[in-house]
Write a protein that holds these residues in place. Structure first.
Motif, short mmCIF file in Angstrom:
data_model
loop_
_atom_site.label_atom_id
_atom_site.label_comp_id
_atom_site.label_asym_id
_atom_site.label_seq_id
_atom_site.Cartn_x
_atom_site.Cartn_y
_atom_site.Cartn_z
N GLY A 1 43.44 32.24 37.11
CA GLY A 1 44.19 32.94 36.11
C GLY A 1 44.01 32.60 34.62
O GLY A 1 44.73 32.27 33.57
N GLY A 2 42.57 32.54 34.34
CA GLY A 2 42.00 32.55 33.09
C GLY A 2 41.88 31.14 32.54
O GLY A 2 41.41 31.09 31.45
N LYS A 3 42.38 30.17 33.43
CA LYS A 3 42.13 28.86 32.99
C LYS A 3 41.01 28.04 33.78
O LYS A 3 41.01 28.30 34.97
N ARG B 1 36.73 31.66 46.89
CA ARG B 1 37.22 30.38 46.49
C ARG B 1 38.98 30.52 46.51
O ARG B 1 39.48 29.46 46.21
N ASN B 2 39.55 31.78 46.14
CA ASN B 2 40.91 31.87 46.12
C ASN B 2 41.55 32.10 47.53
O ASN B 2 42.57 32.65 47.37
N ILE C 1 45.03 33.14 46.06
CA ILE C 1 45.71 32.25 45.16
C ILE C 1 44.96 32.54 43.55
O ILE C 1 43.94 32.82 43.49
N GLY C 2 45.90 32.89 42.63
CA GLY C 2 45.44 32.87 41.22
C GLY C 2 44.67 34.28 41.11
O GLY C 2 44.48 35.23 42.02
N SER C 3 44.28 34.70 40.13
CA SER C 3 43.15 35.80 39.78
C SER C 3 42.38 35.41 38.47
O SER C 3 42.79 34.86 37.64
#
Length: 421
Positions: free
Chosen positions: A120-122, A371-372, A418-420
């Motif tokens: 998520g960019g973090k 990984r997601n 999960i996330g992107s």
């Protein structure tokens, strides 16, 4: 009165300084780095006098039990080692805090190591060096058996031929050619041969779906590796000896040892061991080997009460000149490995350490593209459970692959993205 007043101010100042000092808990499972880690911590504390670091070396199995406390909101460490396979689960459960390390200070770090820890960019983790799977050889045994010591290139067939010649009896003890008991196909050492044989990954991602990808290359590689034990008999099997592979190599009872560059401090325990690096063998004609390197990262649990100090430690370990030099001078690969290549080679004179950097150019991070996947650890456990039967001599490769494919796919069907990035 003036002296008393001055004394009071001094005591108050000491009290304020003491109150501002924090202690952070640093946790790792890697005992091979203990002396290096302790030296690094001492140097960090000297450079950062308001931060004390408590070093926690926790055995692998217990380590993940303690890590589970993060998801339950219990007490936790402040800085922890995290491997890439487990990262998706802990991140998706909210157990990890985004890092506040300035991106500018991380600009020199290999992008392929950092990206798997972005969601998520973090950024949630900073890899502590490329932990490279490498080949070690016992030069004394090679010379004794009249086997040429590889220094530039090596093929699978040449390695197998050497292993056969290096398997013999000496002074009533069995000397083994290679440590194939450690080369289970689904683990990082065996996967290094799989990728070098043209493997593309055991999980195939298509959009938001995942498929088990235990193809012919996977089966062929698994057969080659298990044949080292059961067909060619150039390696001890899992049940043959009481010692682990690294203990046999340390004792001079294994000619070729495949594990990781992090083992260098262990070899110093036997000053008579004449060891050197060898090139990772190629399994495809005309193509370079593609061994694995692990990107274990330092993370900050969400439950940490000392996040600012924890981030400072992570930044210092991975980017400071002092830390990078110290790690390289211990014969370990620092995060900024290329920048400190000279110090690394100087620490290992005559060990053919240059091949480590040669192979890093083509190295692979396992599962970096999936990984997601929320249940990645469970999927890999299913694979390990089936393939372990091959290594213990209780299943044929074809049957194990069939069962693993089924079990993996059932779990993959339940997994979520999960996330992107």
């Amino acid at each position: 009165m003036k002296k008393a007043f001055g004394l009071t101010l001094s005591l108050l100042a000491l009290g304020i300084a003491s109150a501002q000092k924090v202690t952070i808990d640093y946790a790792t499972w890697d005992a091979t780095r203990q002396k290096t880690d302790e030296a690094l911590i001492a140097a960090f504390e000297k450079a950062n006098p308001t931060i004390d670091v408590k070093y926690n070396l926790v055995p692998w199995g217990v380590y993940w039990q303690k890590a589970a406390a993060m998801t339950a909101g219990g007490s936790t460490f402040d800085v922890m080692w995290m491997n890439l396979d487990n990262f998706p689960f802990y991140q998706s459960q909210g157990a990890l805090a985004p890092l506040s390390v300035p991106e500018k200070s991380l600009s020199a770090i290999n992008k392929n190591m950092l990206d798997p820890y972005r969601v998520g960019g973090k950024l949630y983790g900073v890899p502590l060096g490329p932990q490279a799977v490498t080949v070690f050889v016992n030069r004394a045994l090679f010379k004794e058996r009249g086997v040429a010591i590889p220094t530039k290139e090596w093929t699978w067939d040449q390695m197998l031929d050497a292993a056969k010649k290096l398997t013999f009896e000496k002074d009533g003890k069995k000397i083994w050619g290679i440590n194939a008991q450690d080369l289970q196909i689904d683990l990082e050492y065996g996967m290094s041969f799989y990728y070098s044989n043209g493997g593309k990954g055991v999980i195939r991602k298509s959009g938001k779906t995942f498929k088990a990808n235990l193809d012919r290359t996977f089966s062929d590689t698994a057969q080659k590796l298990s044949d080292l034990i059961y067909k060619h008999k150039v390696s001890a099997g899992p049940a043959d000896v009481g010692q682990q592979g690294y203990q046999q190599f340390l004792a001079g009872q294994v000619g070729i040892f495949v594990e990781g560059s992090w083992m260098v401090p262990v070899w110093s325990q036997n000053p008579d061991l004449d060891w050197a690096y060898a090139p990772f063998p190629s399994l495809q004609k005309g193509k370079a080997a593609r061994p694995v390197f692990s990107a274990h990262a330092l993370v900050v649990p969400a439950g940490s009460k000392n996040k600012e100090a924890a981030n400072k430690l992570i930044e210092w370990l991975n980017t400071s000149t002092q830390a990078q030099r110290m790690i390289a001078q211990k014969g370990l690969l620092p995060t900024l490995a290329d920048e400190y290549r000279t110090q690394y080679l100087q620490a290992l004179p005559g060990r053919n350490a240059g091949v480590v950097f040669d192979q890093l150019k083509n190295s692979v991070i396992i599962n970096s593209d999936v990984r997601n996947l929320s249940n990645l650890p469970e999927v890999l456990t299913a694979l390990n459970t089936s393939m372990n039967l091959v290594w213990t001599g209780n299943a044929k490769v074809a049957d194990a692959v069939k069962n693993a494919t089924k079990d993996m796919q059932n779990l993959l069907n339940q997994g979520k993205v999960i996330g992107s990035n």
